[in-house]
Design a protein around this motif. Structure first.
Motif, PDB file in Angstrom:
ATOM      1  N   UNK A   1       0.818  -1.219   0.000  1.00  0.00           N
ATOM      2  CA  UNK A   1       0.000   0.000   0.000  1.00  0.00           C
ATOM      3  C   UNK A   1       0.847   1.262   0.000  1.00  0.00           C
ATOM      4  N   UNK A   2       2.016   1.199   0.605  1.00  0.00           N
ATOM      5  CA  UNK A   2       2.871   2.396   0.698  1.00  0.00           C
ATOM      6  C   UNK A   2       3.933   2.442  -0.398  1.00  0.00           C
ATOM      7  N   UNK A   3       3.906   1.496  -1.330  1.00  0.00           N
ATOM      8  CA  UNK A   3       4.935   1.476  -2.371  1.00  0.00           C
ATOM      9  C   UNK A   3       4.895   2.724  -3.241  1.00  0.00           C
ATOM     10  N   UNK A   4       3.711   3.257  -3.613  1.00  0.00           N
ATOM     11  CA  UNK A   4       3.735   4.515  -4.408  1.00  0.00           C
ATOM     12  C   UNK A   4       4.430   5.647  -3.675  1.00  0.00           C
ATOM     13  N   UNK A   5       4.178   5.774  -2.374  1.00  0.00           N
ATOM     14  CA  UNK A   5       4.838   6.825  -1.612  1.00  0.00           C
ATOM     15  C   UNK A   5       6.347   6.590  -1.556  1.00  0.00           C
ATOM     16  N   UNK A   6       6.752   5.301  -1.371  1.00  0.00           N
ATOM     17  CA  UNK A   6       8.177   4.994  -1.332  1.00  0.00           C
ATOM     18  C   UNK A   6       8.844   5.279  -2.672  1.00  0.00           C
ATOM     19  N   UNK A   7       8.144   4.959  -3.778  1.00  0.00           N
ATOM     20  CA  UNK A   7       8.708   5.251  -5.099  1.00  0.00           C
ATOM     21  C   UNK A   7       8.824   6.743  -5.329  1.00  0.00           C
ATOM     22  N   UNK A   8       7.850   7.490  -4.821  1.00  0.00           N
ATOM     23  CA  UNK A   8       7.918   8.942  -4.941  1.00  0.00           C
ATOM     24  C   UNK A   8       9.146   9.492  -4.229  1.00  0.00           C
TER      25      UNK A   8
END
Length: 542
Positions: free
Chosen positions: A382-389
């Protein structure tokens, strides 16, 4: 899984002994009385032993003086008798028998025994024969040292001995005193030795009587000392015990409890001061409770009241956001910022409502068997988009088999989400190590640890990160859109489960947050399956 019960019960102390040890540890009065009795017993024993020794020596000295004087009188009488028999004949054997015939009956009437041996010569002993003695007397009652004395000297001598005698086949041993003197027979002009053996029966009985009286007096004195010590300590311990009971009731929330004050001594003044302290504490606690209640009510009311205008603003913002393509660039950017800030505002409002529920004690758990491995993977996805950002890689290090714990899955996911997003906020962008989420468990506990390699925590900050709205770096932006309440809510959720939420950090080496939950609801944690300090951290050289 097979569990082997450890035979702890077989090594437990008996119930009565454990109660006695508990009473000994908790009772000052018992320890004071016991200590006083031990000291008093030691003093009485030393004094009693000294008095008995003095009494014994006094009795023996008096008895020695008496028997030596009596022995000298008997020897003088024997010499007079021999002088009188000088004219009657020159038969040495007859004179010896006549002398023994006078001394032995006299000794029987006066309570002593007689041994007449001779003629005396250096090296001759009683065992060599030629003696007259009291019937039944064992000649070994005369010590060899006293016999040896007369090899060189002829003066009267005495010593202590054990008088052995036999009567009708019964052998008795009695402590006594033996006195030796020498006389010369006119018939053969040879020297003969007289041994007088005086028993110490009366002195032994007197000493036994004194010993029994001393023991009885010592026992009575110890009882009196114990009673007096118990009464004296009771006067001091009773007010202290009452103060302890009142303090326990105060700690339990019964703030109206007070000590009874009687008299004007130090204990009464202590009780007065204690009551004043309790009154001040009660007033301060009431004020704090009122302030806390007003604060909680304010947060709850504001949070609820903000929901209606927030819903209206949200509807208007959604309309503007959907129509932003028809606006000029500045207006379109404003519509996007408004939508973003409204999202953050809604999150903050939800967090405030959750905090108000914790403060009011209204938070409850919906328990179920939760697989922490699945929770960790869901949160990472769930937090992968934030981590990629942020340019941060998040990986899960977990076992293949499930790691179960009885918990509220919603709250556990919220805890792990807060830890992961906090790590993303503080991780080193484009760093080679990223963030590692580890999961482990044992028979009693399950744990999740989130490790980042970012700015880390300064000394003392590990205990402050869970404070509301606290930031290690106030100038640092919240890329996750956090409200500053996430870790506080995570800590409250952890406490609700009876678990641990701990933090470790070191400047420049990152940080690690560890969540530990009991496998079974209501279980007591004693250790965590994961270390709080990461294994890849080198200890500083002191």
């Amino acid at each position: 899984m097979l569990h082997v019960r450890s035979p702890v019960g077989s090594h437990r102390l008996p119930e009565s002994l454990r109660r006695g040890l508990t009473f000994w540890r908790r009772s000052i009065q018992a320890r004071v009385v016991a200590s006083t009795l031990v000291l008093a017993a030691a003093v009485i024993s030393v004094v009693g032993w000294f008095l008995l020794q003095q009494t014994r020596e006094g009795l023996l000295d008096h008895r020695v003086e008496a028997v030596v004087a009596e022995a000298k009188d008997e020897t003088t009488g024997a010499r007079e008798l021999l002088e009188a028999s000088r004219q009657t004949g020159n038969d040495a054997v007859q004179q010896q028998q006549d002398l023994a015939g006078v001394l032995i009956p006299r000794g029987l009437t006066r309570g002593f025994s007689v041994v007449l041996v001779g003629p005396a010569a250096p090296g001759t002993r009683i065992a060599d024969g030629g003696l007259n003695k009291t019937s039944g007397l064992d000649t070994s009652s005369v010590p060899l040292t006293l016999e040896e004395h007369f090899d060189d000297e002829s003066s009267t001598a005495w010593t202590y001995t054990t008088i052995r005698s036999s009567h009708e086949g019964v052998t008795t041993e009695t402590p006594g005193i033996v006195v030796g003197s020498q006389v010369r027979l006119p018939a053969d002009s040879e020297t003969y030795t007289l041994y007088y053996l005086f028993p110490l029966d009366e002195q032994e009985e007197t000493l036994a009587l004194v010993t029994r009286a001393s023991l009885a007096a010592a026992t009575l004195l110890l009882v009196l000392v114990a009673g007096m010590t118990w009464l004296v300590t009771r006067q001091v311990v009773t007010p202290i015990r009452m103060a302890r009971q009142v303090a326990e009731r105060l700690a339990a929330g019964q703030l109206q409890e007070r000590l009874k004050v009687s008299g004007e001594d130090d204990l009464a003044r202590l009780a007065t001061s204690f009551n004043q302290m309790a009154s001040n504490l009660q007033r301060q606690i009431r004020q704090l409770e009122e302030l806390s209640r007003v604060q909680r009510r304010f947060v709850s009311d504001v949070s609820h009241e903000l929901r209606t205008p927030l819903t209206t603003v949200r509807m208007a913002s959604d309309v503007l956001h959907d129509a932003r393509d028809g606006f000029d660039p500045a207006t379109a950017r404003a519509a996007e910022l408004l939508q973003t800030e409204l999202d953050r505002f809604e999150t903050l409002l939800a967090d405030l409502l959750e905090i108000s529920r914790f403060d009011a004690g209204a938070a409850v758990l919906e328990l179920d068997d939760v697989n922490l491995v699945d929770v960790a993977r869901r949160i990472v996805d769930a937090t992968r988009p934030l981590a990629q950002q942020r340019g941060v890689q998040v990986v899960v290090d977990a076992p293949d088999q499930p790691c179960l714990a009885q918990a509220d899955v919603r709250r556990v996911e919220r805890i792990v989400r807060n830890l992961v997003t906090n790590a993303i906020d503080h991780a080193a962008a484009d760093g080679p190590d990223g963030i590692v989420v580890r999961v482990a468990g044992d028979d009693h506990a399950a744990a999740v640890a989130v490790r980042d390699y970012g700015v880390g925590l300064a000394p003392g900050e590990a205990s402050m990160v869970f404070n509301r709205f606290w930031r290690a770096d106030p100038a640092r932006a919240r890329t996750s859109g956090g409200t500053g309440l996430g870790l506080s809510i995570a800590l409250e959720d952890t406490h609700l489960h009876g678990g641990w939420l701990q933090a470790w950090g070191r400047p420049g080496e990152g940080a690690q947050f560890r969540l530990t939950l009991p496998r079974r609801a209501g279980g007591v944690l004693r250790h965590s399956p994961l270390p709080l300090v990461p294994t890849d951290v080198s200890e500083p050289v002191s």
